[in-house]
Design a protein around this motif. Structure first.
Motif, short mmCIF file in Angstrom:
data_model
loop_
_atom_site.label_atom_id
_atom_site.label_comp_id
_atom_site.label_asym_id
_atom_site.label_seq_id
_atom_site.Cartn_x
_atom_site.Cartn_y
_atom_site.Cartn_z
N MET A 181 10.33 36.04 55.57
CA MET A 181 9.32 35.11 56.02
C MET A 181 7.98 35.59 55.47
N GLU A 182 7.23 34.66 54.90
CA GLU A 182 5.91 35.00 54.39
C GLU A 182 4.88 34.01 54.90
N PHE A 183 3.65 34.47 55.05
CA PHE A 183 2.58 33.60 55.50
C PHE A 183 2.04 32.76 54.35
N ILE A 184 1.66 31.54 54.66
CA ILE A 184 0.98 30.66 53.72
C ILE A 184 -0.49 30.71 54.10
N ARG A 185 -1.34 31.00 53.14
CA ARG A 185 -2.76 31.19 53.42
C ARG A 185 -3.61 30.17 52.67
N ASN A 186 -4.74 29.82 53.28
CA ASN A 186 -5.66 28.91 52.61
C ASN A 186 -6.54 29.70 51.64
N SER A 187 -7.51 29.06 51.03
CA SER A 187 -8.36 29.71 50.02
C SER A 187 -9.23 30.82 50.60
N ALA A 189 -4.18 32.58 57.49
CA ALA A 189 -2.79 32.09 57.58
C ALA A 189 -2.77 30.72 58.24
N ILE A 190 -2.10 29.78 57.59
CA ILE A 190 -2.01 28.41 58.11
C ILE A 190 -0.57 27.96 58.36
N GLY A 191 0.40 28.78 57.94
CA GLY A 191 1.80 28.43 58.12
C GLY A 191 2.69 29.58 57.69
N LYS A 192 3.99 29.35 57.81
CA LYS A 192 4.97 30.36 57.39
C LYS A 192 6.04 29.69 56.55
N LEU A 193 6.54 30.41 55.57
CA LEU A 193 7.59 29.93 54.69
C LEU A 193 8.76 30.89 54.73
N GLN A 194 9.94 30.35 54.91
CA GLN A 194 11.16 31.15 54.92
C GLN A 194 12.09 30.58 53.85
N ILE A 195 12.57 31.45 52.97
CA ILE A 195 13.51 31.02 51.93
C ILE A 195 14.85 31.69 52.23
N LEU A 196 15.86 30.88 52.48
CA LEU A 196 17.18 31.37 52.80
C LEU A 196 17.95 31.74 51.54
N GLN A 197 19.04 32.47 51.69
CA GLN A 197 19.83 32.92 50.53
C GLN A 197 20.37 31.76 49.70
#
Length: 67
Positions: free
Chosen positions: A1-7, A11-19
Protein backbone atom coordinates in the motif's frame (compact mmCIF):
# COMPACT_ATOMS: atom_id res chain seq x y z
CA UNK A 1 0.00 0.00 0.00
CA UNK A 2 1.36 3.41 -0.91
CA UNK A 3 0.09 6.93 -0.29
CA UNK A 4 -1.04 9.15 -3.14
CA UNK A 5 0.14 12.71 -2.56
CA UNK A 6 -0.82 16.05 -4.07
CA UNK A 7 1.71 18.60 -5.38
CA UNK A 8 2.30 19.87 -1.82
CA UNK A 9 3.19 16.39 -0.56
CA UNK A 10 -0.03 15.95 1.42
CA UNK A 11 -1.48 12.42 1.37
CA UNK A 12 -4.89 12.40 -0.32
CA UNK A 13 -5.45 8.67 -0.84
CA UNK A 14 -3.97 5.19 -0.85
CA UNK A 15 -3.18 2.81 -3.69
CA UNK A 16 -2.87 -0.95 -3.33
CA UNK A 17 -1.64 -3.12 -6.20
CA UNK A 18 -2.41 -6.81 -5.82
CA UNK A 19 -0.28 -9.64 -7.22
CA UNK A 20 -2.75 -10.21 -10.07
CA UNK A 21 -2.33 -6.56 -11.16
CA UNK A 22 -5.63 -5.25 -9.79
CA UNK A 23 -5.27 -1.71 -8.47
CA UNK A 24 -7.46 -0.63 -5.55
CA UNK A 25 -7.82 3.01 -4.58
CA UNK A 26 -8.89 4.20 -1.13
CA UNK A 27 -9.87 7.54 0.35
CA UNK A 28 -8.11 8.64 3.53
CA UNK A 29 -10.70 10.20 5.82
CA UNK A 30 -12.63 8.08 6.28
CA UNK A 31 -10.62 5.24 4.81
CA UNK A 32 -12.88 3.43 2.34
CA UNK A 33 -12.53 1.59 -0.92
CA UNK A 34 -13.42 3.87 -3.84
CA UNK A 35 -12.93 1.40 -6.67
CA UNK A 36 -10.51 -0.77 -8.57
CA UNK A 37 -8.99 -1.37 -11.96
CA UNK A 38 -8.89 -4.90 -13.37
CA UNK A 39 -6.22 -5.22 -16.09
CA UNK A 40 -7.67 -8.55 -17.30
CA UNK A 41 -10.91 -6.84 -18.38
CA UNK A 42 -9.28 -3.38 -18.81
CA UNK A 43 -12.12 -1.81 -16.80
CA UNK A 44 -12.42 0.37 -13.72
CA UNK A 45 -15.22 -0.35 -11.23
CA UNK A 46 -16.81 2.19 -8.85
CA UNK A 47 -17.06 0.54 -5.41
CA UNK A 48 -19.99 2.73 -4.28
CA UNK A 49 -22.25 1.36 -7.03
CA UNK A 50 -20.45 -1.86 -7.91
CA UNK A 51 -20.84 -0.95 -11.56
CA UNK A 52 -18.42 -0.42 -14.40
CA UNK A 53 -16.94 3.12 -14.39
CA UNK A 54 -14.94 3.12 -17.64
CA UNK A 55 -12.38 1.45 -19.85
CA UNK A 56 -8.74 1.58 -18.83
CA UNK A 57 -7.25 2.59 -15.50
CA UNK A 58 -9.44 5.45 -14.25
CA UNK A 59 -8.86 4.90 -10.54
CA UNK A 60 -7.49 8.42 -10.03
CA UNK A 61 -10.75 9.88 -11.35
CA UNK A 62 -12.54 8.03 -8.55
CA UNK A 63 -10.19 9.66 -6.03
CA UNK A 64 -10.80 13.14 -7.46
CA UNK A 65 -14.53 12.80 -6.69
CA UNK A 66 -13.76 12.75 -2.95
CA UNK A 67 -11.57 15.89 -2.88
Amino acid sequence: MEFIRNSKGIAIGKLQILQNGIKRIYSLNPSRLLGWYDPASDRTVDASTGSWFGYGDQTFLLLSRTL
